[in-house]
Design a protein around this motif. Sequence first.
Motif, PDB file in Angstrom:
ATOM      1  N   GLY A  72      -3.291  -4.053 -13.604  1.00  0.00           N
ATOM      2  CA  GLY A  72      -4.055  -5.285 -13.782  1.00  0.00           C
ATOM      3  C   GLY A  72      -3.469  -6.183 -14.846  1.00  0.00           C
ATOM      4  O   GLY A  72      -4.140  -7.097 -15.341  1.00  0.00           O
ATOM      5  N   ARG A  79      -4.463  -5.883  -9.017  1.00  0.00           N
ATOM      6  CA  ARG A  79      -5.121  -4.611  -8.708  1.00  0.00           C
ATOM      7  C   ARG A  79      -5.502  -4.523  -7.234  1.00  0.00           C
ATOM      8  O   ARG A  79      -5.504  -3.434  -6.647  1.00  0.00           O
ATOM      9  CB  ARG A  79      -6.364  -4.463  -9.598  1.00  0.00           C
ATOM     10  CG  ARG A  79      -6.024  -4.167 -11.051  1.00  0.00           C
ATOM     11  CD  ARG A  79      -7.191  -4.500 -11.980  1.00  0.00           C
ATOM     12  NE  ARG A  79      -8.407  -3.827 -11.607  1.00  0.00           N
ATOM     13  CZ  ARG A  79      -8.767  -2.607 -12.044  1.00  0.00           C
ATOM     14  NH1 ARG A  79      -7.965  -1.959 -12.870  1.00  0.00           N
ATOM     15  NH2 ARG A  79      -9.893  -2.060 -11.666  1.00  0.00           N
ATOM     16  N   GLY A  80      -5.811  -5.672  -6.647  1.00  0.00           N
ATOM     17  CA  GLY A  80      -6.124  -5.673  -5.221  1.00  0.00           C
ATOM     18  C   GLY A  80      -4.904  -5.446  -4.352  1.00  0.00           C
ATOM     19  O   GLY A  80      -5.009  -4.905  -3.247  1.00  0.00           O
ATOM     20  N   LEU A  81      -3.720  -5.840  -4.856  1.00  0.00           N
ATOM     21  CA  LEU A  81      -2.496  -5.678  -4.077  1.00  0.00           C
ATOM     22  C   LEU A  81      -1.946  -4.260  -4.149  1.00  0.00           C
ATOM     23  O   LEU A  81      -1.461  -3.720  -3.152  1.00  0.00           O
ATOM     24  CB  LEU A  81      -1.435  -6.660  -4.581  1.00  0.00           C
ATOM     25  CG  LEU A  81      -0.138  -6.706  -3.781  1.00  0.00           C
ATOM     26  CD1 LEU A  81      -0.365  -7.384  -2.422  1.00  0.00           C
ATOM     27  CD2 LEU A  81       0.945  -7.454  -4.564  1.00  0.00           C
ATOM     28  N   GLU A 101       0.829  -1.221   0.000  1.00  0.00           N
ATOM     29  CA  GLU A 101       0.000   0.000   0.000  1.00  0.00           C
ATOM     30  C   GLU A 101       0.853   1.257   0.000  1.00  0.00           C
ATOM     31  O   GLU A 101       0.341   2.361  -0.167  1.00  0.00           O
ATOM     32  CB  GLU A 101      -0.953   0.002   1.197  1.00  0.00           C
ATOM     33  CG  GLU A 101      -0.288   0.008   2.552  1.00  0.00           C
ATOM     34  CD  GLU A 101      -0.106  -1.362   3.140  1.00  0.00           C
ATOM     35  OE1 GLU A 101      -0.296  -1.522   4.363  1.00  0.00           O
ATOM     36  OE2 GLU A 101       0.221  -2.287   2.376  1.00  0.00           O
ATOM     37  N   CYS A 123      -0.625  -2.930 -10.507  1.00  0.00           N
ATOM     38  CA  CYS A 123      -1.511  -1.778 -10.303  1.00  0.00           C
ATOM     39  C   CYS A 123      -2.502  -1.629 -11.452  1.00  0.00           C
ATOM     40  O   CYS A 123      -3.694  -1.408 -11.243  1.00  0.00           O
ATOM     41  CB  CYS A 123      -0.668  -0.502 -10.161  1.00  0.00           C
ATOM     42  SG  CYS A 123      -1.621   1.020 -10.016  1.00  0.00           S
ATOM     43  N   ASP A 178      -2.950  -0.441  -5.260  1.00  0.00           N
ATOM     44  CA  ASP A 178      -4.045   0.428  -5.701  1.00  0.00           C
ATOM     45  C   ASP A 178      -3.574   1.724  -6.339  1.00  0.00           C
ATOM     46  O   ASP A 178      -4.383   2.529  -6.803  1.00  0.00           O
ATOM     47  CB  ASP A 178      -5.006   0.729  -4.541  1.00  0.00           C
ATOM     48  CG  ASP A 178      -4.361   1.546  -3.416  1.00  0.00           C
ATOM     49  OD1 ASP A 178      -3.196   1.982  -3.564  1.00  0.00           O
ATOM     50  OD2 ASP A 178      -5.026   1.737  -2.376  1.00  0.00           O
ATOM     51  N   LYS A 224      -8.719 -13.503 -12.970  1.00  0.00           N
ATOM     52  CA  LYS A 224      -8.345 -13.792 -11.584  1.00  0.00           C
ATOM     53  C   LYS A 224      -6.986 -13.180 -11.247  1.00  0.00           C
ATOM     54  O   LYS A 224      -6.811 -12.565 -10.188  1.00  0.00           O
ATOM     55  CB  LYS A 224      -8.319 -15.313 -11.372  1.00  0.00           C
ATOM     56  CG  LYS A 224      -8.011 -15.742  -9.950  1.00  0.00           C
ATOM     57  CD  LYS A 224      -8.316 -17.210  -9.738  1.00  0.00           C
ATOM     58  CE  LYS A 224      -7.471 -18.104 -10.599  1.00  0.00           C
ATOM     59  NZ  LYS A 224      -7.668 -19.542 -10.298  1.00  0.00           N
ATOM     60  N   GLU A 279      -7.178  -9.215 -11.295  1.00  0.00           N
ATOM     61  CA  GLU A 279      -7.816  -8.664 -10.100  1.00  0.00           C
ATOM     62  C   GLU A 279      -6.941  -8.817  -8.865  1.00  0.00           C
ATOM     63  O   GLU A 279      -6.952  -7.958  -7.978  1.00  0.00           O
ATOM     64  CB  GLU A 279      -9.173  -9.343  -9.887  1.00  0.00           C
ATOM     65  CG  GLU A 279     -10.209  -8.939 -10.936  1.00  0.00           C
ATOM     66  CD  GLU A 279     -11.534  -9.656 -10.751  1.00  0.00           C
ATOM     67  OE1 GLU A 279     -11.618 -10.528  -9.853  1.00  0.00           O
ATOM     68  OE2 GLU A 279     -12.474  -9.350 -11.518  1.00  0.00           O
ATOM     69  N   ALA A 280      -6.149  -9.902  -8.812  1.00  0.00           N
ATOM     70  CA  ALA A 280      -5.232 -10.069  -7.679  1.00  0.00           C
ATOM     71  C   ALA A 280      -4.197  -8.950  -7.652  1.00  0.00           C
ATOM     72  O   ALA A 280      -3.880  -8.398  -6.590  1.00  0.00           O
ATOM     73  CB  ALA A 280      -4.535 -11.425  -7.771  1.00  0.00           C
ATOM     74  N   ARG A 336      -5.595   1.878 -15.036  1.00  0.00           N
ATOM     75  CA  ARG A 336      -6.326   0.775 -14.407  1.00  0.00           C
ATOM     76  C   ARG A 336      -7.837   0.988 -14.464  1.00  0.00           C
ATOM     77  O   ARG A 336      -8.601   0.030 -14.384  1.00  0.00           O
ATOM     78  CB  ARG A 336      -5.860   0.552 -12.969  1.00  0.00           C
ATOM     79  CG  ARG A 336      -6.273   1.586 -11.989  1.00  0.00           C
ATOM     80  CD  ARG A 336      -5.615   1.381 -10.629  1.00  0.00           C
ATOM     81  NE  ARG A 336      -6.498   0.774  -9.659  1.00  0.00           N
ATOM     82  CZ  ARG A 336      -6.211  -0.298  -8.932  1.00  0.00           C
ATOM     83  NH1 ARG A 336      -5.046  -0.904  -9.056  1.00  0.00           N
ATOM     84  NH2 ARG A 336      -7.079  -0.787  -8.061  1.00  0.00           N
TER      85      ARG A 336
END
Length: 313
Positions: A234, A294-296, A123, A232, A298, A288, A291-292, A135
């Motif tokens: 994706g 992009r979730g890590l 983060e 970031c 931001d 999958k 999205e992993a 993104r």
Amino acid sequence: GHVKRELVLAEELLSHGIQVDFEIPPETVGHQLVENWRAERDVSINDFIRPHDAVIIDIEHGPNAQLLQQARDKFNCVIVIGGVGFPITDQRAIDELVDLQIYQSIAINDGPISATKHLIGCEYLIVNKEYQSLRDVYGRVIIGHDVLVVMGGGDPHGLTGVVCEAAKICCNGNGAGVRAVIGPAFDRPTANRVLLPEGVKCFFAPPTLARAFANSRCAVSALGMTTYEAACVGVPTASIGWSEDHVETAKKLEEVGVTANLGLWSNPDWVKMKEFVDRMNDKREWQKMSEAGRGLVDGLGVNRVADRIQEVL
């Protein structure tokens, strides 16, 4: 990578009303990057006429105790930025002598870390805001089809052509093309000697990888800032490590579904690379992994870091 992330941070600090200057070795790629960036900004390089309250140190493997003590004697506030792959060599000295340490990575090397003056995690990754903008549309409005090959700013082990050839073989018959990035640490003569397979398109020293990412369905990259920048946006990645520490970081990223770890540069796992490219042709597998990533990451790390720096000044 170090200089580019510090330019992003410098821009954010300037927007907070914090004056920024740079100290960087002359006649280097990093010096030229800063020189170009500061053209329309009141920022000096290696010419400290203004007094400074703080110093931010961002160098490979981190500063040693001698450098930190010199910084401590000269500045009211000392900040160290590290992470991504290479281990910190003198963590104990950093714990004792700095006011804030920032490790922008999913993993850090073993050692004591101050419990009260650190920011650790993805983060806090400092990435160009172009990636955050991309993104918003990547994978929906913009859908890339090619395999992107990025072996870092200078490709110290000369893998770009080899990986492009492997990627081309992996793509045989699936309709995807291969694109390569020749980083800013290549000079023109060296870049001209890179043997790219026929049909591979090339980006030479782009200011960011946003355009290259936009055209790509996935990427094969040297483990580093590129891996996190791709996450970031994706863009799924397969990562090659320059060191065992890089490989360990790639393993942790693989565990959370962000990259495929291809191992050390001296013996990449080409079979696994082929499996990765094949998997990225499956929409559900691609989604999958995208999205992993992009979730890590931001893309807001620079805001968090700048806010914390402002607090400690």
